[in-house]
Design a protein around this motif. Structure first.
Motif, PDB file in Angstrom:
ATOM      1  N   LEU A   1       0.872  -1.175   0.000  1.00 46.45           N
ATOM      2  CA  LEU A   1       0.000   0.000   0.000  1.00 46.45           C
ATOM      3  C   LEU A   1       0.909   1.225   0.000  1.00 46.45           C
ATOM      4  CD1 LEU A   1      -2.667   1.565   0.342  1.00 46.45           C
ATOM      5  CD2 LEU A   1      -2.445   1.187   2.816  1.00 46.45           C
ATOM      6  N   PHE A   2       0.707   2.107  -0.967  1.00 45.63           N
ATOM      7  CA  PHE A   2       1.470   3.346  -1.069  1.00 45.63           C
ATOM      8  C   PHE A   2       0.502   4.491  -0.777  1.00 45.63           C
ATOM      9  CE2 PHE A   2       3.493   0.209  -3.698  1.00 45.63           C
ATOM     10  CZ  PHE A   2       4.844   0.374  -3.438  1.00 45.63           C
ATOM     11  N   GLU A   3       0.722   5.190   0.337  1.00 42.42           N
ATOM     12  CA  GLU A   3      -0.207   6.237   0.753  1.00 42.42           C
ATOM     13  C   GLU A   3       0.373   7.621   0.526  1.00 42.42           C
ATOM     14  OE1 GLU A   3      -2.933   4.836   4.214  1.00 42.42           O
ATOM     15  OE2 GLU A   3      -0.865   4.394   4.794  1.00 42.42           O
ATOM     16  N   ASN A   4      -0.550   8.579   0.264  1.00 45.80           N
ATOM     17  CA  ASN A   4      -0.205   9.994   0.128  1.00 45.80           C
ATOM     18  C   ASN A   4       0.950  10.237  -0.836  1.00 45.80           C
ATOM     19  OD1 ASN A   4      -2.199  10.769   2.001  1.00 45.80           O
ATOM     20  ND2 ASN A   4      -0.838  10.110   3.641  1.00 45.80           N
ATOM     21  N   MET A   5       0.844   9.654  -2.003  1.00 44.55           N
ATOM     22  CA  MET A   5       1.883   9.792  -3.015  1.00 44.55           C
ATOM     23  C   MET A   5       1.675  11.085  -3.800  1.00 44.55           C
ATOM     24  SD  MET A   5       3.541   7.144  -2.263  1.00 44.55           S
ATOM     25  CE  MET A   5       4.780   7.237  -3.523  1.00 44.55           C
TER      26      MET A   5
ATOM     27  N   ASN B   1      -0.725  15.873  -3.285  1.00 47.14           N
ATOM     28  CA  ASN B   1      -0.809  14.441  -3.058  1.00 47.14           C
ATOM     29  C   ASN B   1      -1.942  13.846  -3.867  1.00 47.14           C
ATOM     30  OD1 ASN B   1       1.326  14.248  -1.290  1.00 47.14           O
ATOM     31  ND2 ASN B   1       0.054  14.750   0.481  1.00 47.14           N
TER      32      ASN B   1
ATOM     33  N   SER C   1      -3.522   7.437  -2.562  1.00 47.49           N
ATOM     34  CA  SER C   1      -2.789   6.197  -2.391  1.00 47.49           C
ATOM     35  C   SER C   1      -3.117   5.220  -3.514  1.00 47.49           C
ATOM     36  CB  SER C   1      -3.118   5.582  -1.028  1.00 47.49           C
ATOM     37  OG  SER C   1      -4.499   5.356  -0.898  1.00 47.49           O
TER      38      SER C   1
ATOM     39  N   GLU D   1      -2.316   0.734  -4.532  1.00 48.87           N
ATOM     40  CA  GLU D   1      -1.865  -0.554  -4.030  1.00 48.87           C
ATOM     41  C   GLU D   1      -1.272  -1.377  -5.168  1.00 48.87           C
ATOM     42  OE1 GLU D   1      -5.004  -2.435  -1.223  1.00 48.87           O
ATOM     43  OE2 GLU D   1      -6.073  -1.273  -2.755  1.00 48.87           O
TER      44      GLU D   1
END
Length: 158
Positions: free
Chosen positions: A37-41, A49, A52, A54
């Motif tokens: 999970l990649f958040e606040n990219m 931002n 996020s 996945e």
């Protein structure tokens, strides 16, 4: 497994892990190899931002697939499909029922879509033997009967 040279990536709207678990429930010999999970990219242009996304990596029938859950920008269509080579009619029946259940849909000539809209052709391996027969009558019968079917029924193709 050694790294494959080419890994198909399936773009889905959300829930990469749930998508992987769906396919793993159908293809019993598979496994989930990774989930992230990649958040606040940040946005691609670096401004703000983007939220996020996945990723998941699964292995089905010895083939590794990546799943990217990053929004609804892209949808599956028939331009890309996967063929399931089945040893017999029972296996055709199993995969056909599993892939068309819960919102999937039947199509012509052994083609169907799963609940995410990914296209599959579910075929008994003997189908290709008949289709490539040296006997033109055998080839004509299999082609004619294929056009009459949704799920392929091997006994009707012979």
């Amino acid at each position: 497994m050694d790294n494959q040279k080419i890994t198909p990536c399936l773009w889905v709207e959300k829930d990469a892990k749930a998508v992987a678990e769906y396919y793993l429930s159908i293809f019993k010999d598979g496994k989930l190899k990774d989930y992230r999970l990649f958040e606040n990219m940040p946005n691609a242009d670096g401004s703000g931002n983007d939220g996020s996304f996945e990723t998941a990596v699964m292995e089905l029938a010895g083939i590794e697939f990546s799943i990217l859950a990053a929004g609804d920008m892209f949808k599956f269509n028939e331009a890309i499909s996967l063929v399931v080579n089945c040893k017999d009619q029972d296996e055709v029946d199993y995969y056909w029922e599993a892939l068309t259940a819960n919102g999937g849909e039947e199509g012509p000539c052994g083609w169907c879509k799963d609940k995410y809209g990914l296209s599959w052709q579910v075929v008994p391996v003997e189908y290709f033997e008949l289709l490539h027969s040296n006997d033109p009558a055998v080839r004509e019968k299999v082609i004619t009967n294929t056009f009459k079917q949704k799920k392929l029924i091997l006994s009707e193709l012979k």
